[in-house]
Design an enzyme around this catalytic site. Structure first.
Site, PDB file in Angstrom:
ATOM      1  N   GLU A 183      36.106   1.519  40.235  1.00 24.27           N
ATOM      2  CA  GLU A 183      37.055   1.478  39.118  1.00 24.27           C
ATOM      3  C   GLU A 183      38.187   2.552  39.306  1.00 24.27           C
ATOM      4  O   GLU A 183      38.761   2.893  38.346  1.00 24.27           O
ATOM      5  CB  GLU A 183      36.308   1.563  37.798  1.00 24.27           C
ATOM      6  CG  GLU A 183      35.666   0.376  37.428  1.00 24.27           C
ATOM      7  CD  GLU A 183      34.758   0.677  36.179  1.00 24.27           C
ATOM      8  OE1 GLU A 183      34.499   1.722  35.694  1.00 24.27           O
ATOM      9  OE2 GLU A 183      34.422  -0.345  35.431  1.00 24.27           O
ATOM     10  N   TYR A 239      27.427  -4.346  36.953  1.00 25.33           N
ATOM     11  CA  TYR A 239      27.892  -4.223  38.057  1.00 25.33           C
ATOM     12  C   TYR A 239      27.153  -4.884  39.103  1.00 25.33           C
ATOM     13  O   TYR A 239      25.845  -5.054  39.111  1.00 25.33           O
ATOM     14  CB  TYR A 239      27.872  -2.652  38.676  1.00 25.33           C
ATOM     15  CG  TYR A 239      28.615  -2.275  39.764  1.00 25.33           C
ATOM     16  CD1 TYR A 239      29.909  -2.656  40.206  1.00 25.33           C
ATOM     17  CD2 TYR A 239      27.434  -2.033  40.989  1.00 25.33           C
ATOM     18  CE1 TYR A 239      30.174  -2.335  41.521  1.00 25.33           C
ATOM     19  CE2 TYR A 239      28.018  -1.609  42.081  1.00 25.33           C
ATOM     20  CZ  TYR A 239      29.101  -1.848  42.596  1.00 25.33           C
ATOM     21  OH  TYR A 239      29.693  -1.637  43.894  1.00 25.33           O
ATOM     22  N   GLY A 253      25.892 -15.705  41.974  1.00 22.99           N
ATOM     23  CA  GLY A 253      25.211 -16.041  40.773  1.00 22.99           C
ATOM     24  C   GLY A 253      24.482 -14.726  40.227  1.00 22.99           C
ATOM     25  O   GLY A 253      23.809 -14.900  39.197  1.00 22.99           O
ATOM     26  N   GLY A 288      26.019 -11.742  38.926  1.00 22.50           N
ATOM     27  CA  GLY A 288      26.555 -11.330  37.812  1.00 22.50           C
ATOM     28  C   GLY A 288      26.404 -12.308  36.633  1.00 22.50           C
ATOM     29  O   GLY A 288      25.895 -11.853  35.399  1.00 22.50           O
ATOM     30  N   TYR A 320      35.032 -13.616  32.598  1.00 24.14           N
ATOM     31  CA  TYR A 320      34.315 -13.558  31.230  1.00 24.14           C
ATOM     32  C   TYR A 320      35.126 -14.716  30.551  1.00 24.14           C
ATOM     33  O   TYR A 320      34.629 -15.343  29.660  1.00 24.14           O
ATOM     34  CB  TYR A 320      34.775 -12.156  30.798  1.00 24.14           C
ATOM     35  CG  TYR A 320      34.030 -11.171  31.233  1.00 24.14           C
ATOM     36  CD1 TYR A 320      32.592 -11.198  31.578  1.00 24.14           C
ATOM     37  CD2 TYR A 320      34.471  -9.674  31.819  1.00 24.14           C
ATOM     38  CE1 TYR A 320      31.894 -10.148  32.175  1.00 24.14           C
ATOM     39  CE2 TYR A 320      33.766  -8.867  32.281  1.00 24.14           C
ATOM     40  CZ  TYR A 320      32.444  -8.957  32.473  1.00 24.14           C
ATOM     41  OH  TYR A 320      31.716  -8.173  32.993  1.00 24.14           O
ATOM     42  N   GLU A 378      43.308 -10.399  18.829  1.00 26.14           N
ATOM     43  CA  GLU A 378      43.226  -9.649  17.530  1.00 26.14           C
ATOM     44  C   GLU A 378      44.063  -8.499  17.572  1.00 26.14           C
ATOM     45  O   GLU A 378      44.136  -7.915  16.430  1.00 26.14           O
ATOM     46  CB  GLU A 378      41.769  -9.759  16.836  1.00 26.14           C
ATOM     47  CG  GLU A 378      41.063 -10.845  16.713  1.00 26.14           C
ATOM     48  CD  GLU A 378      39.564 -10.610  16.395  1.00 26.14           C
ATOM     49  OE1 GLU A 378      39.217  -9.638  16.049  1.00 26.14           O
ATOM     50  OE2 GLU A 378      38.981 -11.883  16.248  1.00 26.14           O
TER      51      GLU A 378
END
Length: 168
Positions: free
Chosen positions: A28, A89, A98, A100, A134, A146
């Protein structure tokens, strides 16, 4: 034989989880971000009052932990019981196998077992592979949909706020 096993984390996993947290921080682009040591993880996750739970992905081929998902329970004033996944992670060489998906599935199952109505998490805006992953599972980008933005107050700001005079 399965290539990996997903299981609930135990205290003895904290050293591996700590190592993976640092790998995540490096990925990151925040290598100095983690300020926890193994003892803090042990105390905070497996002490008298646990503040988090976790799943680990154990590689049966490598005989080591190659991924983790760390989460805790929260409460929504709109819907009630919720689960917040702080981090997930998987080491780069173990991705697209597979691992994650299995970790996230286990977190989802933990939320459902507690009758949670939400599973919340954050993703850095530049992490497009994760965002797409996701979304492919039906997750909503709340900033887009939103307009929700995540905010944080660090300890210094909390201390200043706690001392602040309030005039009523």
């Amino acid at each position: 034989m399965n290539r990996f096993t997903i299981r609930k984390a135990i205290k003895e996993d904290c050293e591996s989880i700590h190592r993976l947290i640092q790998e995540l921080a490096d990925y990151e682009k925040m290598p100095n971000g983690p300020q926890l040591d193994v003892k803090a993880l042990e105390k905070d996750g497996f002490g008298i009052r646990p503040f988090f739970e976790a799943f680990v992905a154990y590689s049966n081929e490598l005989n080591q932990i190659v991924g983790f998902a760390l989460y805790f329970f929260t409460y929504s004033t709109w819907q009630g019981k919720s689960l917040y996944m702080e981090d997930i992670y998987v080491q780069p060489q173990q991705r697209r196998k597979g691992v994650g998906l299995s970790l996230l599935r286990s977190v989802s199952q933990a939320a459902l077992a507690e009758n949670c109505l939400r599973l919340n998490f954050s993703v850095l805006n530049w992490n497009l592979p994760s965002i797409e992953f996701y979304k492919s599972l039906g997750a909503l980008n709340l900033t887009e949909k939103e307009g929700w933005h995540c905010f944080r107050m660090n300890r210094c700001e909390m201390e200043q706020l706690a001392k602040r005079e309030v005039y009523i």
